[in-house]
Design a protein around this motif. Sequence first.
Motif, PDB file in Angstrom:
ATOM      1  N   ARG A 173       0.836  -1.184   0.240  1.00 21.40           N
ATOM      2  CA  ARG A 173      -0.169  -0.435   0.088  1.00 21.40           C
ATOM      3  C   ARG A 173       0.637   1.077  -0.277  1.00 21.40           C
ATOM      4  O   ARG A 173       2.149   0.929   0.310  1.00 21.40           O
ATOM      5  CB  ARG A 173      -1.635   0.171   0.977  1.00 21.40           C
ATOM      6  CG  ARG A 173      -0.269  -0.099   2.210  1.00 21.40           C
ATOM      7  CD  ARG A 173      -1.010  -0.775   3.871  1.00 21.40           C
ATOM      8  NE  ARG A 173      -1.680   0.745   4.155  1.00 21.40           N
ATOM      9  CZ  ARG A 173      -1.450   0.703   5.675  1.00 21.40           C
ATOM     10  NH1 ARG A 173      -1.712  -0.148   6.784  1.00 21.40           N
ATOM     11  NH2 ARG A 173      -2.127   1.838   6.324  1.00 21.40           N
ATOM     12  N   ILE A 174       0.640   2.605  -0.661  1.00 22.73           N
ATOM     13  CA  ILE A 174       1.149   3.813  -0.533  1.00 22.73           C
ATOM     14  C   ILE A 174       0.445   4.412   0.105  1.00 22.73           C
ATOM     15  O   ILE A 174      -1.289   4.677   0.258  1.00 22.73           O
ATOM     16  CB  ILE A 174       1.226   4.343  -1.862  1.00 22.73           C
ATOM     17  CG1 ILE A 174       2.109   5.219  -2.128  1.00 22.73           C
ATOM     18  CG2 ILE A 174       0.205   4.397  -2.988  1.00 22.73           C
ATOM     19  CD1 ILE A 174       2.087   5.411  -3.538  1.00 22.73           C
ATOM     20  N   GLU A 175       1.006   5.668   1.536  1.00 19.65           N
ATOM     21  CA  GLU A 175       0.317   6.394   1.726  1.00 19.65           C
ATOM     22  C   GLU A 175       0.944   7.463   1.834  1.00 19.65           C
ATOM     23  O   GLU A 175       1.985   8.022   1.389  1.00 19.65           O
ATOM     24  CB  GLU A 175       0.081   6.081   3.138  1.00 19.65           C
ATOM     25  CG  GLU A 175      -0.300   4.280   3.552  1.00 19.65           C
ATOM     26  CD  GLU A 175      -1.671   4.939   3.981  1.00 19.65           C
ATOM     27  OE1 GLU A 175      -2.191   5.776   4.370  1.00 19.65           O
ATOM     28  OE2 GLU A 175      -2.488   4.273   4.227  1.00 19.65           O
ATOM     29  N   LYS A 176       0.609   8.266   1.825  1.00 23.97           N
ATOM     30  CA  LYS A 176       1.044  10.305   1.959  1.00 23.97           C
ATOM     31  C   LYS A 176       0.629  10.853   3.268  1.00 23.97           C
ATOM     32  O   LYS A 176      -0.571  11.104   3.493  1.00 23.97           O
ATOM     33  CB  LYS A 176       0.349  10.733   0.929  1.00 23.97           C
ATOM     34  CG  LYS A 176       1.009  10.284  -0.788  1.00 23.97           C
ATOM     35  CD  LYS A 176       0.179  11.386  -1.759  1.00 23.97           C
ATOM     36  CE  LYS A 176       0.067  10.555  -3.325  1.00 23.97           C
ATOM     37  NZ  LYS A 176      -0.177  11.222  -4.608  1.00 23.97           N
ATOM     38  N   GLN A 177       1.543  11.593   3.686  1.00 22.99           N
ATOM     39  CA  GLN A 177       1.824  11.847   5.446  1.00 22.99           C
ATOM     40  C   GLN A 177       0.815  13.379   4.700  1.00 22.99           C
ATOM     41  O   GLN A 177       0.587  14.102   5.419  1.00 22.99           O
ATOM     42  CB  GLN A 177       2.673  12.511   6.089  1.00 22.99           C
ATOM     43  CG  GLN A 177       3.793  12.096   6.227  1.00 22.99           C
ATOM     44  CD  GLN A 177       4.648  11.981   7.210  1.00 22.99           C
ATOM     45  OE1 GLN A 177       5.101  12.932   6.818  1.00 22.99           O
ATOM     46  NE2 GLN A 177       5.203  11.078   8.178  1.00 22.99           N
ATOM     47  N   SER A 178       1.000  14.048   3.211  1.00 23.90           N
ATOM     48  CA  SER A 178      -0.133  15.072   3.096  1.00 23.90           C
ATOM     49  C   SER A 178      -1.354  15.256   3.417  1.00 23.90           C
ATOM     50  O   SER A 178      -2.378  16.139   3.263  1.00 23.90           O
ATOM     51  CB  SER A 178       0.637  15.667   1.746  1.00 23.90           C
ATOM     52  OG  SER A 178       0.229  14.993   1.024  1.00 23.90           O
ATOM     53  N   GLU A 179      -2.002  13.777   3.499  1.00 18.96           N
ATOM     54  CA  GLU A 179      -2.800  13.642   3.395  1.00 18.96           C
ATOM     55  C   GLU A 179      -3.893  13.082   5.085  1.00 18.96           C
ATOM     56  O   GLU A 179      -4.447  13.008   5.263  1.00 18.96           O
ATOM     57  CB  GLU A 179      -3.779  12.088   2.598  1.00 18.96           C
ATOM     58  CG  GLU A 179      -3.165  13.008   0.811  1.00 18.96           C
ATOM     59  CD  GLU A 179      -3.818  11.209   0.442  1.00 18.96           C
ATOM     60  OE1 GLU A 179      -3.457  10.415   0.298  1.00 18.96           O
ATOM     61  OE2 GLU A 179      -3.432  11.808  -0.868  1.00 18.96           O
ATOM     62  N   ARG A 180      -2.707  13.329   6.037  1.00 19.94           N
ATOM     63  CA  ARG A 180      -3.166  13.002   7.249  1.00 19.94           C
ATOM     64  C   ARG A 180      -2.606  14.247   7.742  1.00 19.94           C
ATOM     65  O   ARG A 180      -2.382  13.948   9.216  1.00 19.94           O
ATOM     66  CB  ARG A 180      -2.263  11.290   7.450  1.00 19.94           C
ATOM     67  CG  ARG A 180      -2.517  10.194   7.203  1.00 19.94           C
ATOM     68  CD  ARG A 180      -1.418   9.091   6.698  1.00 19.94           C
ATOM     69  NE  ARG A 180      -1.359   8.857   8.425  1.00 19.94           N
ATOM     70  CZ  ARG A 180      -2.266   8.601   9.071  1.00 19.94           C
ATOM     71  NH1 ARG A 180      -3.073   8.361   8.723  1.00 19.94           N
ATOM     72  NH2 ARG A 180      -1.630   8.495  10.737  1.00 19.94           N
ATOM     73  N   LEU A 181      -2.991  15.260   7.487  1.00 18.96           N
ATOM     74  CA  LEU A 181      -2.567  16.330   8.577  1.00 18.96           C
ATOM     75  C   LEU A 181      -3.835  16.530   9.754  1.00 18.96           C
ATOM     76  O   LEU A 181      -3.206  16.886  10.918  1.00 18.96           O
ATOM     77  CB  LEU A 181      -2.601  17.705   7.467  1.00 18.96           C
ATOM     78  CG  LEU A 181      -1.723  17.701   6.205  1.00 18.96           C
ATOM     79  CD1 LEU A 181      -1.595  19.327   5.763  1.00 18.96           C
ATOM     80  CD2 LEU A 181      -0.111  17.425   6.810  1.00 18.96           C
ATOM     81  N   ASP A 182      -5.018  15.800   9.320  1.00 30.09           N
ATOM     82  CA  ASP A 182      -6.076  16.786  10.583  1.00 30.09           C
ATOM     83  C   ASP A 182      -5.615  15.095  11.561  1.00 30.09           C
ATOM     84  O   ASP A 182      -5.362  15.130  13.135  1.00 30.09           O
ATOM     85  CB  ASP A 182      -7.539  16.030   9.956  1.00 30.09           C
ATOM     86  CG  ASP A 182      -7.471  17.539   9.248  1.00 30.09           C
ATOM     87  OD1 ASP A 182      -7.358  18.346   9.028  1.00 30.09           O
ATOM     88  OD2 ASP A 182      -8.556  16.519   8.437  1.00 30.09           O
ATOM     89  N   ARG A 183      -4.785  14.395  11.699  1.00 30.50           N
ATOM     90  CA  ARG A 183      -4.432  12.900  12.250  1.00 30.50           C
ATOM     91  C   ARG A 183      -3.292  13.668  13.340  1.00 30.50           C
ATOM     92  O   ARG A 183      -3.139  13.645  14.321  1.00 30.50           O
ATOM     93  CB  ARG A 183      -4.519  11.875  11.354  1.00 30.50           C
ATOM     94  CG  ARG A 183      -3.736  10.586  12.707  1.00 30.50           C
ATOM     95  CD  ARG A 183      -4.579  10.243  12.902  1.00 30.50           C
ATOM     96  NE  ARG A 183      -4.257   9.020  14.759  1.00 30.50           N
ATOM     97  CZ  ARG A 183      -4.036   9.475  15.653  1.00 30.50           C
ATOM     98  NH1 ARG A 183      -3.926  10.883  16.158  1.00 30.50           N
ATOM     99  NH2 ARG A 183      -3.950   8.541  16.528  1.00 30.50           N
ATOM    100  N   TYR A 184      -2.773  13.993  12.393  1.00 36.43           N
ATOM    101  CA  TYR A 184      -1.317  15.056  13.266  1.00 36.43           C
ATOM    102  C   TYR A 184      -2.262  16.184  13.928  1.00 36.43           C
ATOM    103  O   TYR A 184      -1.603  15.648  14.938  1.00 36.43           O
ATOM    104  CB  TYR A 184      -0.173  15.389  12.649  1.00 36.43           C
ATOM    105  CG  TYR A 184       0.341  14.351  11.425  1.00 36.43           C
ATOM    106  CD1 TYR A 184       0.249  13.237  11.632  1.00 36.43           C
ATOM    107  CD2 TYR A 184       0.397  14.839  10.341  1.00 36.43           C
ATOM    108  CE1 TYR A 184       0.741  12.386  10.688  1.00 36.43           C
ATOM    109  CE2 TYR A 184       1.202  13.809   8.811  1.00 36.43           C
ATOM    110  CZ  TYR A 184       1.139  12.472   9.373  1.00 36.43           C
ATOM    111  OH  TYR A 184       1.144  11.674   8.311  1.00 36.43           O
ATOM    112  N   ALA A 185      -2.385  16.777  13.791  1.00 38.57           N
ATOM    113  CA  ALA A 185      -3.617  17.543  14.657  1.00 38.57           C
ATOM    114  C   ALA A 185      -4.286  16.516  16.152  1.00 38.57           C
ATOM    115  O   ALA A 185      -3.833  17.799  16.847  1.00 38.57           O
ATOM    116  CB  ALA A 185      -3.975  18.366  13.657  1.00 38.57           C
ATOM    117  N   THR A 186      -4.506  16.010  15.861  1.00 39.77           N
ATOM    118  CA  THR A 186      -5.560  15.513  16.684  1.00 39.77           C
ATOM    119  C   THR A 186      -4.287  15.469  17.925  1.00 39.77           C
ATOM    120  O   THR A 186      -4.414  14.935  18.898  1.00 39.77           O
ATOM    121  CB  THR A 186      -6.323  14.247  16.604  1.00 39.77           C
ATOM    122  OG1 THR A 186      -6.840  14.651  15.786  1.00 39.77           O
ATOM    123  CG2 THR A 186      -7.092  14.005  17.204  1.00 39.77           C
ATOM    124  N   ALA A 187      -3.578  14.514  17.170  1.00 36.20           N
ATOM    125  CA  ALA A 187      -1.999  13.614  18.388  1.00 36.20           C
ATOM    126  C   ALA A 187      -1.430  15.027  19.211  1.00 36.20           C
ATOM    127  O   ALA A 187      -1.177  14.792  20.147  1.00 36.20           O
ATOM    128  CB  ALA A 187      -1.059  13.239  16.913  1.00 36.20           C
TER     129      ALA A 187
END
Length: 440
Positions: free
Chosen positions: A69-83
């Motif tokens: 699978r391939i993932e992009k951190q730029s698509e997960r910014l909301d998740r980092y904000a929650t952390a």
Amino acid sequence: MTVTRFAPSPTGYLHVGNLRTALFNFLIAKKAGGQFILRLDDTDPERSKQEYADQIQRDLEWLGLTWDRIEKQSERLDRYATAADELREKGRFYEAWETPTELDLKRKKQLNMGLPPVYDRAALNLSDDEQAKMRAERGQGVWRFKLNQERIEWTDGILGDLSIDAASVSDPVLIRQDGQVLYTIASVVDDTDMGVTHVVRGSDHVTNTATQIQIMEALGFSAPSFAHHSLLTGPQGEALSKRLGTLALKDLRDNGVEAMALLSHMARLGSSQPIELCETLDQLADGFDLNHFGSAPTKFDVDDLYPLTARFLHTRPLSSVSEQVAEIGVPDDLAETFWNVARANITTRKDIAGWWHLFRDGATPLVADEDREFVAQAFDMLPEPPYSADTWKSWTDAVKEATGRKGKGLFMPLRKAVTGLERGPEMADVMQLLQKKPAL
């Protein structure tokens, strides 16, 4: 299930140092029948480029390091904000406003006093009013993770038992002043959310690992198994970083290095096992073991890749190069014979065309002055093509009979005159591939 990841930043081309990390993680997952994730760490919007992301995928596909699978951190910014919010609530995240110049002055002062040059946590002493004033004057600050100043210990898959005193490390910046989320926290969140069980990376990340273990604990996460491989140097032990621009995977490929030659070399380089040429990734995975690797800097010499490439090509069937052989114009009925001759006499695929050029157009004869008359007489005795596998013997027998020459004095001048080379393939094979009669 074993889950590994390769997490390059698409801010440049992959080089041999990156490949080492990618390959180790891939082989661990493959050997265990697990998953290998390609994760693009693209949180830097200015430096991350789509062209680099595309080339990373092309390089890995060329090598056969396919991802599940391939993932992009730029698509997960909301998740980092929650952390980040969770760390704030737990009192482990604080804002700081020092400029780079101010931080540099602090470090110099600490060094002069014989103290470790770590951030002094001055921002923690600011009152609410002082923080508001700093925000008004300097805008948003950086966000630092507040380390518990205790020893951080783990058993490394390559380096063994490690222990780092968190008091000797600065509280890491996890979010920049411009709001950009940094690798340190993004990687922690991703590794946990994606179920990563094993992380292999360069030994320059050891301190990062220590701080990330504490961030994981603060967020209630369990740390994966970490291993840190040695860094590559040049053949004389010199820093490789200055040469990495010339060691991009795409350039090695363009220069004719074969994928399995490169992978075979990198899978054993720096280990106690001898480098062995493998034909498949399954073979590589079966023989791969992190326990064989050490901590000493590992010398890498790009020139070592070419003998391996030659050996790999020597074993390849015609089917592996049939397209290239057809493209350069080799007739179908000669393709098998041509490849059997060419493959034993090439270093890279780029050399294939040169052999067909020799057979099709003839070579520039290499003839000593004392042999010119002999070669001219011999060429007069050679009929027009096509030639067979028996032509060389029947021709040299006739020349021997006519001139009295024999042995090296007979065969070597004729080889050099026909091929322009002092050594090479069997002349019986060469003759049946010649498309025109040799001439002086």
